[in-house]
Design a protein around this motif. Structure first.
Motif, PDB file in Angstrom:
ATOM      1  N   ASN A 110      -4.091  31.196   1.788  1.00 58.86           N
ATOM      2  CA  ASN A 110      -3.581  31.437   3.174  1.00 58.86           C
ATOM      3  C   ASN A 110      -2.593  30.670   3.492  1.00 58.86           C
ATOM      4  O   ASN A 110      -2.390  30.725   4.851  1.00 58.86           O
ATOM      5  N   ASP A 111      -1.413  30.119   2.739  1.00 55.90           N
ATOM      6  CA  ASP A 111      -0.444  29.809   2.918  1.00 55.90           C
ATOM      7  C   ASP A 111       0.768  30.674   2.604  1.00 55.90           C
ATOM      8  O   ASP A 111       0.493  31.428   1.704  1.00 55.90           O
ATOM      9  N   LYS A 112       1.988  30.238   3.145  1.00 54.58           N
ATOM     10  CA  LYS A 112       2.858  31.127   3.171  1.00 54.58           C
ATOM     11  C   LYS A 112       3.472  31.199   1.379  1.00 54.58           C
ATOM     12  O   LYS A 112       3.947  32.295   1.255  1.00 54.58           O
ATOM     13  N   HIS A 113       3.124  30.055   0.739  1.00 53.94           N
ATOM     14  CA  HIS A 113       3.653  29.967  -0.542  1.00 53.94           C
ATOM     15  C   HIS A 113       2.709  30.624  -1.506  1.00 53.94           C
ATOM     16  O   HIS A 113       2.824  30.679  -2.685  1.00 53.94           O
ATOM     17  N   ARG A 114       1.430  31.215  -1.176  1.00 54.14           N
ATOM     18  CA  ARG A 114       0.430  31.548  -1.986  1.00 54.14           C
ATOM     19  C   ARG A 114       0.217  30.428  -2.914  1.00 54.14           C
ATOM     20  O   ARG A 114      -0.230  30.811  -3.913  1.00 54.14           O
ATOM     21  N   ARG A 158      -3.990  34.664  -6.104  1.00 55.77           N
ATOM     22  CA  ARG A 158      -2.926  34.198  -5.084  1.00 55.77           C
ATOM     23  C   ARG A 158      -3.467  35.223  -3.813  1.00 55.77           C
ATOM     24  O   ARG A 158      -2.913  34.713  -2.806  1.00 55.77           O
TER      25      ARG A 158
END
Ligand code: ADE
Length: 242
Positions: free
Chosen positions: A43-47, A39
């Motif tokens: 690179n997204d906020k929800h990993r 994780r």
């Protein structure tokens, strides 16, 4: 040797390698294990590390980007580096593979999860696919630990008496012979006399014959003619081996 493990459950690996032979190998600096949380390479906020399959069907796949990024972030300090994917579709792991891998300088292990990994990971990132058996586990963490344990104990100096790994079952292609410790008699069961005889030659012959007899009985598939001496074959014939 250095082993990097890429996983969504880093604690599972970190905890398991903190015991016994593996922990000792790390303390003695014969082994370095680096665990990477997959994780950390999203690179997204929800990993998020997984996504739906193109073409439909049940189950999620590990996405290619975090896996490529994780492997690329690991120092390529040697050419002798293998990227191993743990998967039930891989080559069936055995003692000979453990022996060969124990000669490597650097192993990277990717623990699959969910339905598996995007095929491009297999095609362009992975050098070896390994399975620990014909059954499906919920992830590659336990298989990675199986490989680590089997490989690390074969690194010279890791096991106190290196001999003891050389004499293991499978190390010469067959099962190990029976072993006994004190007392010489327990509840009427006696240790075979030959082991108390102090005659090394007799003991060696007995141990070899017991190992052969045991392999014949339990794992006939392991008995390969090319690994047997004439004496071995003569002895096995007395037990009905063709
Ligand atoms: N992942 C899930 N099942 C596995 C197996 N049998 N061997 C290696 N990796 C796996």
């Amino acid at each position: 040797m250095r082993i990097d493990v890429i996983t969504v459950f880093p604690d599972m690996i970190a905890n398991a390698v903190s015991y016994g032979v593996i922990a000792r190998a790390i303390t003695r600096e014969l082994l370095k294990i680096v665990v990477h949380d997959l994780r950390d390479y999203t690179n997204d906020k929800h990993r998020s590390v997984d996504d739906y399959c193109y073409g439909g069907g049940a189950g999620m796949l590990l996405k290619p980007e975090p896996l490529f990024k994780a492997v690329e972030a690991i120092d390529a300090n040697t050419d002798d580096r293998k990227v191993i994917l743990l998967t039930p579709q891989g080559r069936l792991f055995n003692q000979e593979m453990a022996r060969q891998l124990s000669l490597s300088e650097h192993l990277i292990m990717i623990c699959g999860r969910y339905k598996g990994v995007d095929e491009r990971v297999r095609e362009s990132l992975v050098t070896d696919e390994i399975s620990i058996g014909d059954y499906v586990l919920s992830g590659g963490e336990i298989p990675a630990l199986v490989l680590i344990d089997a490989i690390v104990r074969l690194i010279p100096g890791v096991i106190g008496n290196y001999e003891s790994a050389q004499d293991d079952s499978f190390s010469d292609g067959i099962l190990d012979c029976p072993h006994y410790t004190r007392p010489a008699e327990y509840r009427g069961m006696r240790v075979p006399e030959v082991l108390l005889s102090g005659d090394p030659k007799k003991i060696k012959t007995w141990q070899r014959q017991q190992a052969l007899a045991r392999t014949l009985k339990k794992r006939l598939d392991l008995l390969k003619k090319e690994l047997l001496s004439n004496e071995d074959i003569e002895f096995l014939k007395t037990l009905g081996y063709e």
